[in-house]
Design a protein around this motif. Structure first.
Motif, PDB file in Angstrom:
ATOM      1  N   ALA A  91     -24.803  -3.035  13.881  1.00  0.00           N
ATOM      2  CA  ALA A  91     -26.274  -2.869  14.215  1.00  0.00           C
ATOM      3  C   ALA A  91     -27.439  -3.231  13.133  1.00  0.00           C
ATOM      4  N   ARG A  92     -26.774  -2.711  11.965  1.00  0.00           N
ATOM      5  CA  ARG A  92     -28.351  -2.945  10.930  1.00  0.00           C
ATOM      6  C   ARG A  92     -27.736  -4.520  10.118  1.00  0.00           C
ATOM      7  N   ASN A  93     -27.221  -4.932  11.176  1.00  0.00           N
ATOM      8  CA  ASN A  93     -27.262  -6.122  10.354  1.00  0.00           C
ATOM      9  C   ASN A  93     -27.579  -7.715  10.938  1.00  0.00           C
ATOM     10  N   GLY A  94     -29.563  -7.741  10.497  1.00  0.00           N
ATOM     11  CA  GLY A  94     -29.353  -9.435  10.394  1.00  0.00           C
ATOM     12  C   GLY A  94     -30.138  -9.547  12.324  1.00  0.00           C
ATOM     13  N   ARG A  95     -30.705 -10.366  12.610  1.00  0.00           N
ATOM     14  CA  ARG A  95     -30.304 -11.467  13.777  1.00  0.00           C
ATOM     15  C   ARG A  95     -29.150 -10.331  14.863  1.00  0.00           C
ATOM     16  N   LEU A  96     -28.010 -10.591  14.610  1.00  0.00           N
ATOM     17  CA  LEU A  96     -27.199  -9.562  15.219  1.00  0.00           C
ATOM     18  C   LEU A  96     -27.242  -8.309  15.885  1.00  0.00           C
ATOM     19  N   GLY A  97     -26.982  -7.735  14.736  1.00  0.00           N
ATOM     20  CA  GLY A  97     -27.778  -6.272  15.302  1.00  0.00           C
ATOM     21  C   GLY A  97     -28.687  -5.682  16.051  1.00  0.00           C
ATOM     22  N   ARG A  98     -29.745  -7.027  15.411  1.00  0.00           N
ATOM     23  CA  ARG A  98     -30.849  -6.845  16.582  1.00  0.00           C
ATOM     24  C   ARG A  98     -30.874  -6.547  17.859  1.00  0.00           C
ATOM     25  N   ALA A  99     -30.141  -7.743  18.288  1.00  0.00           N
ATOM     26  CA  ALA A  99     -29.331  -8.348  19.232  1.00  0.00           C
ATOM     27  C   ALA A  99     -28.335  -6.987  20.258  1.00  0.00           C
ATOM     28  N   VAL A 100     -27.718  -6.377  19.298  1.00  0.00           N
ATOM     29  CA  VAL A 100     -26.743  -4.976  20.167  1.00  0.00           C
ATOM     30  C   VAL A 100     -27.619  -4.027  19.458  1.00  0.00           C
ATOM     31  N   THR A 101     -28.484  -3.909  19.563  1.00  0.00           N
ATOM     32  CA  THR A 101     -29.816  -2.336  19.142  1.00  0.00           C
ATOM     33  C   THR A 101     -30.340  -2.463  20.690  1.00  0.00           C
ATOM     34  N   ARG A 102     -30.775  -3.926  20.755  1.00  0.00           N
ATOM     35  CA  ARG A 102     -31.949  -4.354  22.015  1.00  0.00           C
ATOM     36  C   ARG A 102     -30.423  -3.750  23.377  1.00  0.00           C
ATOM     37  N   ALA A 103     -29.857  -4.655  22.990  1.00  0.00           N
ATOM     38  CA  ALA A 103     -29.059  -4.511  24.029  1.00  0.00           C
ATOM     39  C   ALA A 103     -27.846  -3.229  24.625  1.00  0.00           C
ATOM     40  N   LEU A 104     -27.725  -1.482  23.411  1.00  0.00           N
ATOM     41  CA  LEU A 104     -27.731  -0.667  23.217  1.00  0.00           C
ATOM     42  C   LEU A 104     -28.643  -0.442  24.042  1.00  0.00           C
ATOM     43  N   ALA A 105     -29.584  -0.771  23.542  1.00  0.00           N
ATOM     44  CA  ALA A 105     -31.401   0.248  24.635  1.00  0.00           C
ATOM     45  C   ALA A 105     -31.464   0.174  25.605  1.00  0.00           C
ATOM     46  N   ASP A 106     -30.838  -1.385  26.370  1.00  0.00           N
ATOM     47  CA  ASP A 106     -30.848  -0.942  27.820  1.00  0.00           C
ATOM     48  C   ASP A 106     -29.451  -1.038  28.303  1.00  0.00           C
ATOM     49  N   VAL A 107     -28.867  -0.662  27.699  1.00  0.00           N
ATOM     50  CA  VAL A 107     -27.495   0.554  28.159  1.00  0.00           C
ATOM     51  C   VAL A 107     -27.753   1.587  28.944  1.00  0.00           C
ATOM     52  N   ARG A 108     -28.819   2.071  27.597  1.00  0.00           N
ATOM     53  CA  ARG A 108     -28.611   3.517  27.909  1.00  0.00           C
ATOM     54  C   ARG A 108     -29.796   4.045  28.293  1.00  0.00           C
ATOM     55  N   ALA A 109     -31.387   2.837  28.941  1.00  0.00           N
ATOM     56  CA  ALA A 109     -32.021   2.963  30.228  1.00  0.00           C
ATOM     57  C   ALA A 109     -31.582   3.204  31.726  1.00  0.00           C
ATOM     58  N   VAL A 110     -30.659   2.181  31.467  1.00  0.00           N
ATOM     59  CA  VAL A 110     -30.038   2.610  32.868  1.00  0.00           C
ATOM     60  C   VAL A 110     -29.098   3.729  33.033  1.00  0.00           C
TER      61      VAL A 110
END
Length: 263
Positions: free
Chosen positions: A130-149
């Motif tokens: 999650a701390r590394n570049g574009r992949l990290g941002r994608a993982v962070t956004r995905a985890l945010a969606d999971v937490r929101a659900v």
């Protein structure tokens, strides 16, 4: 066979409930169930669940979600489905220890150590990624969606409850077909056979599990005590109700949804 047919219909409703639970936004119920029915037909055309994925992503984007969030919702639904099958299998072994007889006794210590190590690796790797570049941002956004659900209790119940219902109703189809052809196998063994076979078929990229699920389910039923011809008949009955009979109507619904711009 009538009960097996009702259980097969229920699987599409449970798939719709689980899909609704994977997103925060409210989805149109009728079109959501129709999309799951159409996705089942499309899934038997393209390999490895690609047909259902394409239909569901298209449906979710038509409902206003971005492509990224739609893909995340499908990934969450698939992951929860896999977890549910594992948990149901373990629960079945606890409730009915004689369901599966292992030829070799496996020590409990190393077995229990596996999920602990897996959890530790996940806790270490995910924050690093999650701390590394574009992949990290994608993982962070995905985890945010999971937490929101999961912050919305209704959505969490729908996601997990729909996934449990989906797995149990598919197993119920197999149980009912086994009863219809006169096999006297215990229900626990039939359910375990389906859980094991569906998990094994997920590893082989065939359209709708055709061939892979058929062979795995026939083998699992045979291992549970069914004669070979009877196991093949049970698999054919299961396929008839969950795949072949709904195929033509599913494709018609798919065409109607496309024509009405729902997909």
């Amino acid at each position: 066979m009538a009960l097996a047919g009702l259980a097969a219909v229920g699987t599409w409703v449970c798939a719709a409930v689980a899909q609704q639970g994977a997103v925060v936004e409210r989805l149109p119920r009728g079109r959501l169930v129709a999309a799951q029915f159409a996705a089942g037909a499309a899934n038997h055309i393209l390999p490895a669940g690609a047909g259902a994925a394409v239909v569901n992503v298209r449906f979710l984007t038509r409902c206003g979600l971005s492509t990224r969030r739609s893909a995340t919702a499908l990934a969450v639904k698939a992951a929860v489905g896999g977890i549910v099958r594992c948990v149901l299998g373990v629960a079945l072994l606890v409730v009915a220890p004689g369901t599966v007889r292992l030829p070799v006794r496996v020590p409990h210590g190393p077995v229990l150590l596996v999920p602990v190590l897996a959890g530790a690796v996940a806790l270490t790797v995910v924050p690093t990624v999650a701390r590394n570049g574009r992949l990290g941002r994608a993982v962070t956004r995905a985890l945010a969606d999971v937490r929101a659900v999961h912050r919305c209790r209704a959505r969490a119940w729908a996601l997990w409850g729909g996934s449990v219902g989906f797995a149990l109703l598919h197993a119920a189809v197999v149980v009912a077909v086994v009863r219809a052809i006169g096999l006297g196998l215990p229900v626990s063994r039939v359910v375990m056979a389906y859980l094991v076979a569906s998990g094994a078929a997920a590893l082989l990229p065939t359209p709708g599990g055709l061939g892979s699920l058929d062979a795995a389910l026939a083998l699992a039923l045979t291992a549970a005590g069914a004669p070979g011809p009877a196991a093949a008949s049970a698999v054919l009955g299961y396929r008839l109700l969950t795949g072949w009979l709904p195929m033509a109507p599913g494709l018609v619904v798919l065409a109607l949804l496309v024509r009405r711009s729902a997909l």
